[in-house]
Motif scaffolding. Sequence first.
Motif, short mmCIF file in Angstrom:
data_model
loop_
_atom_site.label_atom_id
_atom_site.label_comp_id
_atom_site.label_asym_id
_atom_site.label_seq_id
_atom_site.Cartn_x
_atom_site.Cartn_y
_atom_site.Cartn_z
N THR A 4 38.61 40.54 44.85
CA THR A 4 38.92 41.71 44.58
C THR A 4 38.09 42.27 43.25
O THR A 4 37.75 41.58 42.43
N ASN A 6 37.31 43.67 40.08
CA ASN A 6 37.60 43.59 38.67
C ASN A 6 38.26 42.20 38.21
O ASN A 6 38.32 41.69 37.06
N GLU A 7 38.17 41.36 39.11
CA GLU A 7 38.51 39.83 38.74
C GLU A 7 37.17 39.38 38.24
O GLU A 7 36.05 39.59 38.40
N ARG A 22 32.15 39.55 36.19
CA ARG A 22 32.92 40.49 36.80
C ARG A 22 32.90 40.96 38.18
O ARG A 22 31.68 41.35 38.37
N PHE A 62 39.08 31.43 38.50
CA PHE A 62 39.38 32.51 38.29
C PHE A 62 40.11 32.67 36.82
O PHE A 62 40.76 32.15 36.38
N THR A 64 41.83 34.66 34.06
CA THR A 64 43.06 35.65 34.03
C THR A 64 43.18 36.34 32.72
O THR A 64 43.83 37.46 32.78
N TYR A 370 48.17 43.47 42.61
CA TYR A 370 46.87 44.31 42.44
C TYR A 370 47.11 45.73 42.08
O TYR A 370 48.26 46.32 42.46
N TYR A 506 42.14 44.17 40.15
CA TYR A 506 42.98 43.24 39.71
C TYR A 506 43.05 43.22 38.13
O TYR A 506 41.83 43.25 37.53
N TYR A 507 44.11 43.22 37.54
CA TYR A 507 44.32 43.16 35.91
C TYR A 507 45.35 42.09 35.85
O TYR A 507 46.51 41.90 36.49
N SER A 508 45.17 41.33 34.71
CA SER A 508 46.39 40.17 34.42
C SER A 508 47.50 41.08 34.21
O SER A 508 47.59 42.08 33.50
#
Length: 724
Positions: A4, A6-7, A22, A62, A64, A370, A506-508
């Motif tokens: 996805t 922004n991961e 990214r 990935f 995080t 997400y 995606y943002y942690s």
Amino acid sequence: MLFTENEIIQYTSAEGDEILERILWSDGVILFTINLNDDAPLPEKRLVSFLTELLKDKQLNFITEEPLTAFFQERAKESHTLLREERWSAISNIVEKEPEIYVRELRGALIKEQQSRTKKSKRLIYKYLRQYWQGGKTKDSLLPLYKNSGGKGKMRQLGRNKVGRPKKFSHSVGNGMNVTEEDKRIIQVSITKWYHTSKKNPLSFTYKQMKKEFYGDGYRFENGVKKPILKDANEVPSIGQFRYWFSQFNNIEATSKKRNGSRNFNLKERALLGNSRSEAVGPGSKFQIDATIADVYLKSSYNKEWIIGRPVIYVVIDVFSRLIVGLYVGLEGPSWIGMIMALCNTAADKVEFCKRYGIDIEPQDWSSKYFPSAILGDRGELVGKRADVLADAFNIRIENTPPYRADWKGIVERYFRTFHGEVKPFLPGYIDKDFQKRGARDYRLDAKFDLEEFTQLMIKCVLHHNNEHYLRTYHKDEEMIAQNVELRPRDIWEWGIQNRTGKLKYYSEELVKLTLLPRAEATVTSQGIKFNKMHYSCETALKEKWFERARMNKSWKVKISHDPRNTSFIYMRDEDTGDYERCYLLEHQERYKNRTYQDVVFLHNYEEMTYQANQNRIDQADSDHISDVEALVSKAEKSNNEAEISNVSNHVKVKGIQENRRAEKERNRNFESFDIKRQEYDEKEIKFIQSSDQNTDEESLSFPNSVDKLRKVQKERLQNVRRG
């Protein structure tokens, strides 16, 4: 495998180099990435199948943790914000042209067109694009990172020479002036005073009024009329400079509302977005969020006798699939805090979230973690500066339903109606329509659930909705009909991820929390880091001896973020670097562990109320105690005065302390000695002793003579008792 936007992925190249990239865009087959370690990278095309193979072979990970700290830049400095807006205006028209902007053969034409429009150099446009892409495709990523530069905290000062394009006839009329911070402030005040009004004054009138009021050089009188003498044109911002800064400060929507009224804007000038699915091309295109106050009363988790009122439920739903992607159940709101709790849950790992409430699920049972491209609210929490922070930090478009148009948010509203209908027959304490009518039962007394138990119930409802609810009114498109997609939210979500690009980001979870969670100050004391009467500690505090320093010197403040849903932790923040550290409850604070902030506040209020209710008794007991002490002191003084021997000197009194102490000790030993005489016997003891005397053969006893003597004494005592 889902990759996805922004991961951040990490893998090893064929040359053996560690690559950190990214994800910028993906359609499920190909994706574009940007290298985070290079100084001047360009987007690279990758095959999803290739990355999937690397992942299967455990050669790809990935990441995080967010490696950049642009999200934590404070936007209090106006100059930083203006610079961000200037950079954004230079690239905003082309960054949304995806995936064309990532394709090398198409990007050149877009850059050239942007150069012509903005008058920015090619080098600058590429610099801003790289900063935007590497920073997570957010507006805030364009903020200046002055902490990485020299002269921290110092702003660049303009010299005497005017910056910008010189005037056409500068040799005869002068070159003009640089606009200072004071000039900007004057321009803002003038716009507010003369342009943002219902009189609808033109901008030229506002400019003239500004010069008249703020750029005068004394006054003159003409026919009794006081008239200002304007400064020379080279000492006043030009109309061009005024219009430029007006465009920087101006918000089209806000300006229209102030000049024409909010109601007229919503009726005639607002964007027409159509129905709920009109812009939902795939998962993450748009989320809807709303809150409701549940029609049920809850009890405290501390004490089931305490009724704490009705909970607030926030639900976030994906418009395309109808999947519930975020949930918050608490006592906050409806408010900004309640809403950000739901948004934090939107980015959370749902397996861990459910596990905290004793519910075990598989990742596919609730796979959403997400953020979307847009969020639709109802003008409550998603209006104002805090909503701007959300939009800028995560590049999310904020949409609000206009007044009297709640039907635009019908998907989430419909879910609340379904929920109330499903749980009403089973939930103790549920409010019926006849509540508070004369003779009606008080349903508050039927409350059985606490907040955690009610949250468990809501999670169960969400899981049922996502995995089993059949969407009878959902309109399939031709592609979905051809592939026979089941009309369950989970199936539509998974199909959309595989077949529609969508706009998932995606943002942690930690990053989302630190950006959105409520911020406050805690106090470092000798007992711990104190926040809301609770005490915490952390590794830094122990390593640097904070608590010892606080005891020797004095306490000090630290900035924190806190989660109202769980008081077990707070997050200590560093404003300069964006770093954070988790602080944990001390062991003796166990009663606060895994509680909600509202539970703790209720407990503190109850303890304070209990104390105040007993205040009269406590005061009376204290008063009685003081009276008893005073009476004893008075008696001792009176006795001492009566026994005072006036002819004994003070020296003699002091000299005999040791001898007096020995004599007093002897007298006190006699007084404190134990008397083992037995004065009373019950009937059972008497019969037992008599029976023992009659059946005992004295010659067969092997006890010492002292025992015989003791029995003789006992017989004599018994005879005395009988005679008595």
